[in-house]
Design a protein around this motif. Structure first.
Motif, PDB file in Angstrom:
ATOM      1  N   ARG A 108     -22.693  21.731  20.677  1.00 41.69           N
ATOM      2  CA  ARG A 108     -22.013  23.019  21.324  1.00 41.69           C
ATOM      3  C   ARG A 108     -23.402  22.528  22.702  1.00 41.69           C
ATOM      4  N   ALA A 109     -23.997  21.518  22.667  1.00 43.97           N
ATOM      5  CA  ALA A 109     -24.899  21.669  24.258  1.00 43.97           C
ATOM      6  C   ALA A 109     -24.173  20.917  25.030  1.00 43.97           C
ATOM      7  N   LEU A 110     -22.933  19.838  24.580  1.00 42.99           N
ATOM      8  CA  LEU A 110     -21.584  19.806  25.230  1.00 42.99           C
ATOM      9  C   LEU A 110     -20.653  20.631  25.591  1.00 42.99           C
ATOM     10  N   GLY A 111     -20.639  22.085  25.552  1.00 42.02           N
ATOM     11  CA  GLY A 111     -19.364  22.408  25.267  1.00 42.02           C
ATOM     12  C   GLY A 111     -18.555  22.147  24.562  1.00 42.02           C
ATOM     13  N   LEU A 112     -18.386  21.247  22.940  1.00 37.90           N
ATOM     14  CA  LEU A 112     -17.345  21.513  22.791  1.00 37.90           C
ATOM     15  C   LEU A 112     -17.011  22.300  21.292  1.00 37.90           C
ATOM     16  N   THR A 113     -15.953  22.925  21.102  1.00 38.82           N
ATOM     17  CA  THR A 113     -15.147  23.123  20.195  1.00 38.82           C
ATOM     18  C   THR A 113     -14.163  22.783  19.134  1.00 38.82           C
ATOM     19  N   SER A 114     -13.876  23.729  18.770  1.00 35.39           N
ATOM     20  CA  SER A 114     -12.734  23.327  17.091  1.00 35.39           C
ATOM     21  C   SER A 114     -11.323  22.698  18.083  1.00 35.39           C
ATOM     22  N   ARG A 115     -11.206  23.730  19.275  1.00 38.03           N
ATOM     23  CA  ARG A 115     -10.344  23.076  20.130  1.00 38.03           C
ATOM     24  C   ARG A 115     -10.019  21.953  20.717  1.00 38.03           C
ATOM     25  N   HIS A 116     -11.167  21.102  20.987  1.00 37.76           N
ATOM     26  CA  HIS A 116     -11.103  20.525  21.130  1.00 37.76           C
ATOM     27  C   HIS A 116     -10.495  19.259  21.063  1.00 37.76           C
ATOM     28  N   LEU A 117      -9.538  17.525  21.472  1.00 33.18           N
ATOM     29  CA  LEU A 117      -8.579  16.791  20.014  1.00 33.18           C
ATOM     30  C   LEU A 117      -9.784  16.337  19.842  1.00 33.18           C
ATOM     31  N   ALA A 118      -9.248  15.896  18.754  1.00 35.32           N
ATOM     32  CA  ALA A 118      -9.467  14.700  17.999  1.00 35.32           C
ATOM     33  C   ALA A 118      -9.406  13.306  18.135  1.00 35.32           C
ATOM     34  N   TYR A 119      -8.102  13.575  18.879  1.00 36.35           N
ATOM     35  CA  TYR A 119      -6.780  12.282  18.636  1.00 36.35           C
ATOM     36  C   TYR A 119      -5.393  12.772  19.303  1.00 36.35           C
ATOM     37  N   VAL A 120      -5.550  12.121  20.322  1.00 29.12           N
ATOM     38  CA  VAL A 120      -3.792  12.186  20.618  1.00 29.12           C
ATOM     39  C   VAL A 120      -2.964  10.650  20.006  1.00 29.12           C
ATOM     40  N   ILE A 121      -1.439  10.637  19.341  1.00 32.86           N
ATOM     41  CA  ILE A 121      -1.615   9.968  18.508  1.00 32.86           C
ATOM     42  C   ILE A 121      -0.179   9.791  19.063  1.00 32.86           C
ATOM     43  N   TYR A 122       0.526   8.411  19.123  1.00 30.87           N
ATOM     44  CA  TYR A 122       1.540   8.881  20.364  1.00 30.87           C
ATOM     45  C   TYR A 122       2.839   8.281  19.037  1.00 30.87           C
ATOM     46  N   THR A 123       4.449   8.683  19.298  1.00 23.52           N
ATOM     47  CA  THR A 123       5.367   8.464  18.544  1.00 23.52           C
ATOM     48  C   THR A 123       6.786   8.322  19.711  1.00 23.52           C
ATOM     49  N   SER A 124       7.156   8.060  19.362  1.00 22.35           N
ATOM     50  CA  SER A 124       8.922   7.790  19.880  1.00 22.35           C
ATOM     51  C   SER A 124       9.606   8.626  20.268  1.00 22.35           C
ATOM     52  N   GLY A 125       9.675   9.617  19.298  1.00 23.75           N
ATOM     53  CA  GLY A 125      10.597  10.383  18.857  1.00 23.75           C
ATOM     54  C   GLY A 125      11.931  10.404  18.778  1.00 23.75           C
ATOM     55  N   SER A 126      12.703  11.192  19.015  1.00 19.57           N
ATOM     56  CA  SER A 126      14.187  10.965  19.257  1.00 19.57           C
ATOM     57  C   SER A 126      14.687  10.227  20.495  1.00 19.57           C
ATOM     58  N   THR A 127      13.614  10.579  21.973  1.00 19.81           N
ATOM     59  CA  THR A 127      14.686   9.891  23.011  1.00 19.81           C
ATOM     60  C   THR A 127      14.087   8.554  23.158  1.00 19.81           C
ATOM     61  N   GLY A 128      12.999   8.001  22.399  1.00 19.73           N
ATOM     62  CA  GLY A 128      13.053   6.444  22.821  1.00 19.73           C
ATOM     63  C   GLY A 128      11.528   6.318  23.272  1.00 19.73           C
ATOM     64  N   THR A 129      11.255   7.621  24.413  1.00 14.62           N
ATOM     65  CA  THR A 129       9.548   7.380  25.045  1.00 14.62           C
ATOM     66  C   THR A 129       8.868   7.567  24.367  1.00 14.62           C
ATOM     67  N   PRO A 130       8.016   7.322  24.592  1.00 17.63           N
ATOM     68  CA  PRO A 130       6.318   7.813  23.238  1.00 17.63           C
ATOM     69  C   PRO A 130       6.186   8.303  24.452  1.00 17.63           C
ATOM     70  N   LYS A 131       5.571   9.764  23.694  1.00 12.50           N
ATOM     71  CA  LYS A 131       4.459  10.937  24.058  1.00 12.50           C
ATOM     72  C   LYS A 131       3.561  10.782  22.971  1.00 12.50           C
ATOM     73  N   GLY A 132       2.524  11.363  23.588  1.00 16.68           N
ATOM     74  CA  GLY A 132       1.183  11.786  23.023  1.00 16.68           C
ATOM     75  C   GLY A 132       1.238  13.197  22.438  1.00 16.68           C
ATOM     76  N   ALA A 133       1.478  12.970  20.434  1.00 14.58           N
ATOM     77  CA  ALA A 133       0.874  14.504  20.651  1.00 14.58           C
ATOM     78  C   ALA A 133      -0.240  14.573  20.022  1.00 14.58           C
ATOM     79  N   GLN A 134      -1.003  15.760  20.954  1.00 14.40           N
ATOM     80  CA  GLN A 134      -2.500  16.065  20.550  1.00 14.40           C
ATOM     81  C   GLN A 134      -2.935  16.825  19.575  1.00 14.40           C
ATOM     82  N   ASN A 135      -3.917  16.588  19.333  1.00 16.53           N
ATOM     83  CA  ASN A 135      -4.450  17.325  17.528  1.00 16.53           C
ATOM     84  C   ASN A 135      -5.840  17.556  17.826  1.00 16.53           C
ATOM     85  N   GLU A 136      -6.469  18.837  17.884  1.00 19.34           N
ATOM     86  CA  GLU A 136      -7.292  18.887  17.651  1.00 19.34           C
ATOM     87  C   GLU A 136      -7.904  19.042  16.478  1.00 19.34           C
TER      88      GLU A 136
END
Length: 199
Positions: free
Chosen positions: A51-79
Protein backbone atom coordinates in the motif's frame (compact mmCIF):
# COMPACT_ATOMS: atom_id res chain seq x y z
CA UNK A 1 8.74 -10.63 -25.80
CA UNK A 2 11.28 -8.21 -24.34
CA UNK A 3 10.54 -5.73 -27.11
CA UNK A 4 6.79 -6.04 -26.56
CA UNK A 5 6.82 -5.93 -22.74
CA UNK A 6 9.65 -3.37 -22.50
CA UNK A 7 10.62 -4.33 -18.93
CA UNK A 8 12.79 -1.98 -16.90
CA UNK A 9 14.72 -4.87 -15.36
CA UNK A 10 15.37 -8.47 -16.40
CA UNK A 11 16.38 -11.11 -13.87
CA UNK A 12 18.29 -13.91 -15.57
CA UNK A 13 20.90 -16.58 -15.07
CA UNK A 14 24.02 -17.17 -17.12
CA UNK A 15 22.20 -19.55 -19.49
CA UNK A 16 19.43 -17.01 -20.10
CA UNK A 17 21.92 -14.22 -20.71
CA UNK A 18 23.82 -16.40 -23.20
CA UNK A 19 20.61 -17.47 -24.97
CA UNK A 20 19.47 -13.88 -25.42
CA UNK A 21 22.86 -12.59 -26.54
CA UNK A 22 24.39 -9.17 -25.89
CA UNK A 23 22.56 -7.43 -28.73
CA UNK A 24 19.16 -8.19 -27.17
CA UNK A 25 20.21 -7.02 -23.74
CA UNK A 26 21.28 -3.52 -24.78
CA UNK A 27 17.89 -1.93 -24.06
CA UNK A 28 17.21 -3.48 -20.65
CA UNK A 29 19.06 -3.70 -17.36
CA UNK A 30 19.89 -7.40 -16.92
CA UNK A 31 20.80 -8.73 -13.48
CA UNK A 32 22.56 -12.09 -13.60
CA UNK A 33 21.31 -13.83 -10.46
CA UNK A 34 24.21 -16.28 -10.41
CA UNK A 35 27.17 -13.94 -10.73
CA UNK A 36 26.09 -10.42 -9.81
CA UNK A 37 26.45 -9.02 -6.33
CA UNK A 38 22.97 -7.62 -5.97
CA UNK A 39 22.58 -3.98 -5.05
CA UNK A 40 19.76 -5.02 -2.72
CA UNK A 41 22.00 -7.32 -0.63
CA UNK A 42 22.00 -4.89 2.31
CA UNK A 43 18.29 -4.08 2.18
CA UNK A 44 15.84 -5.48 4.79
CA UNK A 45 14.67 -9.06 4.33
CA UNK A 46 11.01 -8.12 4.82
CA UNK A 47 8.83 -7.06 1.90
CA UNK A 48 7.82 -3.41 1.69
CA UNK A 49 4.20 -2.55 2.41
CA UNK A 50 2.46 -2.76 -1.00
CA UNK A 51 0.00 0.00 0.00
CA UNK A 52 2.89 2.36 0.74
CA UNK A 53 4.09 1.70 -2.82
CA UNK A 54 0.61 2.40 -4.21
CA UNK A 55 0.05 -1.21 -5.31
CA UNK A 56 -3.45 -2.68 -5.51
CA UNK A 57 -5.06 -5.94 -6.59
CA UNK A 58 -5.47 -4.40 -10.06
CA UNK A 59 -1.71 -4.36 -10.62
CA UNK A 60 -0.26 -7.15 -12.73
CA UNK A 61 0.90 -10.35 -11.13
CA UNK A 62 2.43 -11.57 -14.39
CA UNK A 63 2.27 -11.38 -18.16
CA UNK A 64 2.23 -14.70 -19.99
CA UNK A 65 2.89 -15.02 -23.69
CA UNK A 66 0.91 -17.13 -26.11
CA UNK A 67 1.12 -17.44 -29.86
CA UNK A 68 -2.66 -17.46 -30.18
CA UNK A 69 -4.23 -17.97 -33.56
CA UNK A 70 -1.96 -15.51 -35.39
CA UNK A 71 1.35 -17.18 -34.58
CA UNK A 72 2.66 -13.87 -33.25
CA UNK A 73 3.38 -14.00 -29.51
CA UNK A 74 1.20 -11.67 -27.50
CA UNK A 75 1.13 -11.01 -23.81
CA UNK A 76 -1.91 -11.77 -21.68
CA UNK A 77 -1.88 -9.52 -18.63
CA UNK A 78 -3.02 -11.13 -15.39
CA UNK A 79 -3.93 -9.02 -12.38
CA UNK A 80 -3.53 -10.19 -8.80
CA UNK A 81 -7.28 -10.07 -8.27
CA UNK A 82 -7.88 -12.44 -11.19
CA UNK A 83 -5.54 -15.02 -9.70
CA UNK A 84 -7.14 -14.66 -6.27
CA UNK A 85 -10.62 -15.08 -7.79
CA UNK A 86 -9.48 -18.23 -9.60
CA UNK A 87 -7.99 -19.69 -6.42
CA UNK A 88 -11.11 -18.93 -4.37
CA UNK A 89 -13.31 -20.52 -7.05
CA UNK A 90 -11.08 -23.63 -7.26
CA UNK A 91 -11.15 -24.08 -3.50
CA UNK A 92 -14.95 -23.80 -3.40
CA UNK A 93 -15.30 -26.23 -6.31
CA UNK A 94 -12.67 -28.81 -5.35
CA UNK A 95 -11.99 -28.40 -1.60
CA UNK A 96 -8.27 -29.08 -1.43
CA UNK A 97 -7.02 -29.82 2.10
CA UNK A 98 -3.81 -30.46 4.00
CA UNK A 99 -3.93 -34.19 3.25
CA UNK A 100 -3.80 -33.58 -0.51
CA UNK A 101 -0.74 -33.97 -2.71
CA UNK A 102 -0.75 -31.85 -5.88
CA UNK A 103 1.42 -32.69 -8.87
CA UNK A 104 3.16 -29.67 -10.39
CA UNK A 105 4.18 -30.82 -13.85
CA UNK A 106 3.22 -27.84 -15.98
CA UNK A 107 6.16 -25.83 -17.35
CA UNK A 108 6.43 -22.42 -15.68
CA UNK A 109 5.72 -20.72 -19.01
CA UNK A 110 2.08 -21.89 -18.87
CA UNK A 111 -0.46 -20.16 -16.66
CA UNK A 112 -1.76 -23.44 -15.21
CA UNK A 113 1.45 -23.56 -13.19
CA UNK A 114 0.28 -20.48 -11.25
CA UNK A 115 -2.68 -22.27 -9.69
CA UNK A 116 -0.69 -25.51 -9.24
CA UNK A 117 1.70 -23.54 -7.02
CA UNK A 118 -0.52 -21.05 -5.26
CA UNK A 119 -3.66 -23.11 -4.67
CA UNK A 120 -1.56 -25.88 -3.12
CA UNK A 121 0.44 -23.56 -0.90
CA UNK A 122 -2.59 -21.49 0.17
CA UNK A 123 -4.42 -24.58 1.39
CA UNK A 124 -1.43 -26.19 3.11
CA UNK A 125 -1.37 -29.20 0.78
CA UNK A 126 1.83 -30.90 -0.39
CA UNK A 127 3.30 -29.83 -3.72
CA UNK A 128 5.31 -32.40 -5.68
CA UNK A 129 7.53 -30.82 -8.32
CA UNK A 130 7.93 -33.14 -11.28
CA UNK A 131 11.23 -33.35 -13.11
CA UNK A 132 11.05 -31.11 -16.22
CA UNK A 133 9.76 -33.06 -19.22
CA UNK A 134 7.99 -35.76 -17.19
CA UNK A 135 4.66 -34.46 -18.54
CA UNK A 136 5.72 -35.96 -21.89
CA UNK A 137 6.32 -39.45 -20.45
CA UNK A 138 3.08 -41.23 -19.40
CA UNK A 139 4.96 -44.17 -17.84
CA UNK A 140 6.99 -41.81 -15.65
CA UNK A 141 3.79 -39.98 -14.69
CA UNK A 142 2.13 -43.20 -13.59
CA UNK A 143 5.16 -44.09 -11.45
CA UNK A 144 5.32 -40.60 -9.96
CA UNK A 145 1.61 -40.52 -9.12
CA UNK A 146 1.79 -43.95 -7.47
CA UNK A 147 5.07 -43.28 -5.67
CA UNK A 148 4.10 -39.85 -4.31
CA UNK A 149 0.42 -40.69 -3.70
CA UNK A 150 -0.71 -37.74 -5.84
CA UNK A 151 -4.34 -36.76 -5.22
CA UNK A 152 -4.65 -33.84 -7.67
CA UNK A 153 -3.27 -33.32 -11.18
CA UNK A 154 -3.95 -31.24 -14.27
CA UNK A 155 -4.14 -32.57 -17.82
CA UNK A 156 -5.11 -31.14 -21.15
CA UNK A 157 -7.57 -33.70 -22.59
CA UNK A 158 -5.19 -34.95 -25.32
CA UNK A 159 -2.54 -35.68 -22.68
CA UNK A 160 -5.16 -37.25 -20.44
CA UNK A 161 -6.18 -39.60 -23.28
CA UNK A 162 -2.56 -40.71 -23.69
CA UNK A 163 -2.19 -41.08 -19.92
CA UNK A 164 -5.33 -43.24 -19.69
CA UNK A 165 -3.87 -45.64 -22.28
CA UNK A 166 -0.71 -46.15 -20.20
CA UNK A 167 -0.07 -49.54 -18.62
CA UNK A 168 -0.61 -49.39 -14.88
CA UNK A 169 -2.76 -46.27 -14.84
CA UNK A 170 -5.42 -48.22 -12.97
CA UNK A 171 -2.95 -48.41 -10.05
CA UNK A 172 -3.12 -44.59 -9.63
CA UNK A 173 -5.70 -45.08 -6.91
CA UNK A 174 -4.61 -42.04 -4.89
CA UNK A 175 -5.95 -39.67 -7.58
CA UNK A 176 -9.09 -37.88 -6.43
CA UNK A 177 -9.11 -34.86 -8.75
CA UNK A 178 -8.20 -34.47 -12.40
CA UNK A 179 -8.49 -30.88 -13.56
CA UNK A 180 -8.81 -30.51 -17.34
CA UNK A 181 -8.47 -27.36 -19.42
CA UNK A 182 -7.13 -26.02 -22.69
CA UNK A 183 -9.16 -28.27 -25.00
CA UNK A 184 -12.62 -29.77 -25.26
CA UNK A 185 -13.12 -32.76 -22.95
CA UNK A 186 -15.10 -35.47 -24.69
CA UNK A 187 -17.81 -37.48 -22.99
CA UNK A 188 -16.08 -40.71 -24.04
CA UNK A 189 -12.80 -39.70 -22.33
CA UNK A 190 -14.71 -38.67 -19.22
CA UNK A 191 -16.42 -42.06 -19.17
CA UNK A 192 -13.08 -43.86 -19.63
CA UNK A 193 -11.59 -41.99 -16.67
CA UNK A 194 -14.58 -42.90 -14.53
CA UNK A 195 -14.26 -46.56 -15.48
CA UNK A 196 -10.48 -46.85 -15.02
CA UNK A 197 -10.16 -44.56 -11.99
CA UNK A 198 -13.40 -44.95 -10.05
CA UNK A 199 -13.63 -42.58 -7.07
Amino acid sequence: MLGDAAPQLLLCDAAGRAALGPEVLTDVIAVDLETATPEWANLPFSDPDPRALGLTSRHLAYVIYTSGSTGTPKGAQNEHRAIVNRLIWMQKAYALNTADVVLQKTPFSFDVSAWEFFWTLLEGATLVLAVPGVHKDPDALVNLIIGQRITTAHFVPSMLASFMDTKGVDRCTSLQRLVCSGEALSASLTQKVRCVLPW
